[in-house]
Design an enzyme around this catalytic site. Structure first.
Site, mmCIF file in Angstrom:
data_model
loop_
_atom_site.group_PDB
_atom_site.id
_atom_site.type_symbol
_atom_site.label_atom_id
_atom_site.label_comp_id
_atom_site.label_asym_id
_atom_site.label_seq_id
_atom_site.Cartn_x
_atom_site.Cartn_y
_atom_site.Cartn_z
ATOM 1 N N GLU A 1 0.823 -1.226 0.000
ATOM 2 C CA GLU A 1 0.000 0.000 0.000
ATOM 3 C C GLU A 1 0.849 1.265 0.000
ATOM 4 O OE1 GLU A 1 -3.348 0.103 -0.273
ATOM 5 O OE2 GLU A 1 -3.497 -2.067 -0.312
ATOM 6 N N THR B 1 5.198 2.206 -0.339
ATOM 7 C CA THR B 1 6.355 1.967 0.537
ATOM 8 C C THR B 1 6.441 3.070 1.600
ATOM 9 O OG1 THR B 1 7.841 3.284 -0.844
ATOM 10 C CG2 THR B 1 7.654 0.938 -1.399
HETATM 11 C C1 LIG Z 1 4.086 -10.019 -0.787
HETATM 12 C C2 LIG Z 1 3.643 -8.911 -1.693
HETATM 13 C C3 LIG Z 1 2.300 -8.814 -2.033
HETATM 14 C C4 LIG Z 1 1.883 -7.825 -2.933
HETATM 15 N N1 LIG Z 1 0.567 -7.790 -3.315
HETATM 16 C C5 LIG Z 1 0.191 -6.950 -4.308
HETATM 17 C C6 LIG Z 1 -1.149 -6.987 -4.840
HETATM 18 O O1 LIG Z 1 -2.021 -7.745 -4.368
HETATM 19 N N2 LIG Z 1 -1.460 -6.174 -5.883
HETATM 20 C C7 LIG Z 1 -0.553 -5.313 -6.426
HETATM 21 O O2 LIG Z 1 -0.906 -4.615 -7.372
HETATM 22 N N3 LIG Z 1 0.732 -5.247 -5.943
HETATM 23 C C8 LIG Z 1 1.119 -6.047 -4.910
HETATM 24 N N4 LIG Z 1 2.408 -5.990 -4.429
HETATM 25 C C9 LIG Z 1 3.367 -5.088 -5.049
HETATM 26 C C10 LIG Z 1 3.681 -3.877 -4.183
HETATM 27 O O3 LIG Z 1 2.572 -3.024 -4.152
HETATM 28 C C11 LIG Z 1 4.933 -3.226 -4.779
HETATM 29 O O4 LIG Z 1 6.026 -4.086 -4.548
HETATM 30 C C12 LIG Z 1 5.177 -1.869 -4.160
HETATM 31 O O5 LIG Z 1 4.216 -0.952 -4.620
HETATM 32 C C13 LIG Z 1 6.584 -1.324 -4.496
HETATM 33 O O6 LIG Z 1 6.812 -1.378 -5.852
HETATM 34 P P1 LIG Z 1 8.163 -2.029 -6.428
HETATM 35 O O7 LIG Z 1 8.349 -3.334 -5.752
HETATM 36 O O8 LIG Z 1 8.071 -2.015 -7.913
HETATM 37 O O9 LIG Z 1 9.306 -1.079 -5.943
HETATM 38 P P2 LIG Z 1 9.849 0.246 -6.704
HETATM 39 O O10 LIG Z 1 8.710 1.105 -7.100
HETATM 40 O O11 LIG Z 1 10.797 -0.181 -7.774
HETATM 41 O O12 LIG Z 1 10.660 0.948 -5.528
HETATM 42 C C14 LIG Z 1 11.983 0.533 -5.142
HETATM 43 C C15 LIG Z 1 12.487 1.476 -4.041
HETATM 44 O O13 LIG Z 1 12.518 2.839 -4.526
HETATM 45 C C16 LIG Z 1 11.736 3.677 -3.675
HETATM 46 N N5 LIG Z 1 11.093 4.708 -4.482
HETATM 47 C C17 LIG Z 1 10.430 4.552 -5.657
HETATM 48 N N6 LIG Z 1 9.989 5.719 -6.122
HETATM 49 C C18 LIG Z 1 10.353 6.664 -5.212
HETATM 50 C C19 LIG Z 1 10.166 8.076 -5.100
HETATM 51 N N7 LIG Z 1 9.490 8.775 -6.017
HETATM 52 N N8 LIG Z 1 10.671 8.711 -4.017
HETATM 53 C C20 LIG Z 1 11.337 8.021 -3.049
HETATM 54 N N9 LIG Z 1 11.548 6.683 -3.107
HETATM 55 C C21 LIG Z 1 11.058 6.019 -4.165
HETATM 56 C C22 LIG Z 1 10.740 2.755 -3.019
HETATM 57 O O14 LIG Z 1 10.246 3.285 -1.795
HETATM 58 C C23 LIG Z 1 11.579 1.507 -2.800
HETATM 59 O O15 LIG Z 1 12.362 1.688 -1.652
HETATM 60 C C24 LIG Z 1 2.827 -6.919 -3.473
HETATM 61 C C25 LIG Z 1 4.184 -7.005 -3.086
HETATM 62 C C26 LIG Z 1 4.584 -7.981 -2.211
HETATM 63 C C27 LIG Z 1 6.048 -8.055 -1.844
#
Ligand SMILES: Cc1cc2nc3c(=O)[nH]c(=O)nc-3n(C[C@H](O)[C@H](O)[C@H](O)COP(=O)(O)OP(=O)(O)OC[C@H]3O[C@@H](n4cnc5c(N)ncnc54)[C@H](O)[C@@H]3O)c2cc1C
Length: 382
Positions: free
Chosen positions: A362, A364
């Site tokens: 929801e 990070t």
């Molecule tokens: C177990 C699990 C269940 C999940 N369930 C769902 C689900 O049901 N449906 C769904 O749609 N998704 C789901 N997710 C996905 C989850 O919502 C994403 O992993 C999350 O939104 C982060 O995206 P990312 O992993 O692509 O990280 P990224 O967006 O690549 O981020 C990587 C890092 O960069 C930081 N970052 C990125 N942009 C910025 C910024 N502008 N400013 C500062 N820092 C930044 C982030 O905070 C993080 O530390 C799930 C993930 C997990 C691990």
């Protein structure tokens, strides 16, 4: 029966169910990474799949305050199964809030009974935080759309059959969110599970890659019936979603404290329980303070949500603090347990593996801090 009486009855039923059915199986299912099918059937009986769906559509219509309490109490025993109904209810909330009346009547009663269940499909391999960067395309073809692309990390992806699916109907739109459209998509031809993702924690619950290959969906499955509103639909549920994640974090933080407090009074070193050593007392005091602060933040955000007030700042603060408390308390519980924390015979190693997810889901915690700062500046112009 008044709403307060119903809420009290629901909480009492949940407490008994958690003690009898959830706690006893948590360790075994987590270790085996086995899906708790029986819990799903019990959740249907308990009405959990309709917990926040309006009674007019067959749900329990619980307030955010009561729902957050339900979530924290289950998460205290075992956080993972909460995901089975939590992301399902975010999908349902999207239909209830933004769907057409025809969509509400078609889907909500079946969501509430658990006959149709699923979750929210937003994330793609190249786009999580930057949701507007998704590549899944929905192309109009007469009275259908044809969808191609891949979602990943989708909770309930294997055992769920219906998802709120975020797509791009206009990949060239500027700003990007204007080209985004959300559908209620049921599994069928062209919509399949790619793979189940193996995980550090949050085991037993299916997180999956979903692949769409010329998947045809009727135009009346477009949520709200209007293209270009998908991004708003996706972020519209985030306040409640963040309160829910905060409640899950609270549950883990409480469990870590409870286990550490008990163990510290049982384990003896140098002729006395370790709870009598000041170094351990400092940990217990900080853990308990984190729990209380998390609980108050969750309650405050949920209460504001229930009165219809804007609560993005409060929900983000609750999510940030409670999830970080879950991580810190689980690590502190590991220290209190010493070498035994490393044994799968105790639950603290599971809290330690489950907690970090609360910092990611929801939005990070980095993004929560950005939201909090923006809100502070907006509400306090110089
Ligand atoms: C177990 C699990 C269940 C999940 N369930 C769902 C689900 O049901 N449906 C769904 O749609 N998704 C789901 N997710 C996905 C989850 O919502 C994403 O992993 C999350 O939104 C982060 O995206 P990312 O992993 O692509 O990280 P990224 O967006 O690549 O981020 C990587 C890092 O960069 C930081 N970052 C990125 N942009 C910025 C910024 N502008 N400013 C500062 N820092 C930044 C982030 O905070 C993080 O530390 C799930 C993930 C997990 C691990």
């Amino acid at each position: 029966m008044s709403m307060n009486e119903i809420d009290a009855q629901v909480l009492d039923t949940i407490d008994r169910w958690v003690e009898k059915e959830v706690k006893p199986i948590a360790k075994k299912f987590d270790q085996a990474d086995e899906y708790p099918h029986e819990l799903v059937e019990q959740m249907k009986e308990l009405g959990l799949f309709g917990a926040t769906i309006g009674p007019e559509y067959g749900g329990l219509g619980l307030s955010a305050t009561t729902y957050a309490t339900v979530v924290a109490r289950i998460a205290k025993a075992w956080m993972a199964p909460v995901g089975i109904f939590n992301s399902h209810l975010i999908m349902a909330a999207c239909v209830q809030r933004d769907g057409t009346e025809e969509q509400r009547r078609r889907f909500l009663p079946r969501f509430a009974s658990g006959e149709l269940r699923g979750g929210l499909a937003l994330t793609e391999p190249n786009a999580g935080t930057d949701l507007q960067g998704i590549r899944m395309v929905a192309r109009r073809d007469g009275d259908h759309y044809v969808i191609n692309g891949t979602k990943t990390w989708i909770t309930n992806g294997v055992y769920g059959t219906c998802f709120a699916l975020l797509t791009k109907t206009d990949p060239e739109a500027v700003p990007r969110h204007k080209g985004m459209t959300m559908f209620v998509a049921e599994k069928g031809d062209g919509f399949r599970v790619g793979r189940k993702i193996r995980k550090l924690g949050y085991r037993s619950i299916d997180s999956a890659e979903l692949i769409f290959d010329d998947y045809r969906i009727e135009t009346n499955r477009l949520i709200g019936g209007e293209e270009g509103r998908g991004f708003h639909h996706a972020v519209g549920g985030l306040e409640l979603g963040r309160i829910n994640v905060a409640a899950r974090g609270l549950g883990i933080a409480q469990a870590a404290l409870a286990d550490a407090l008990r163990y510290a009074q049982e384990r003896q070193t140098f002729g006395k329980p370790i709870a009598q050593h000041q170094a351990i007392q400092l940990k217990l005091a900080d853990m308990a303070t984190r729990v209380e602060a998390s609980r108050l933040l969750v309650e405050q955000a949920a209460r504001k949500y229930d009165t219809g007030e804007r609560c993005d700042l409060e929900a983000s603060m609750a999510k940030l603090f409670a999830s970080e408390s879950a991580v810190t308390n689980s690590l502190e519980a590991m220290r209190v347990f010493g070498g035994y924390s490393y044994s799968v015979e105790f639950d603290v190693e599971r809290y330690y593996r489950d907690a970090p997810l609360m910092c990611i889901g929801e939005g990070t915690n980095e993004m929560q801090r950005v939201i909090i700062a923006k809100q502070l500046i907006e509400r306090n112009p110089a």
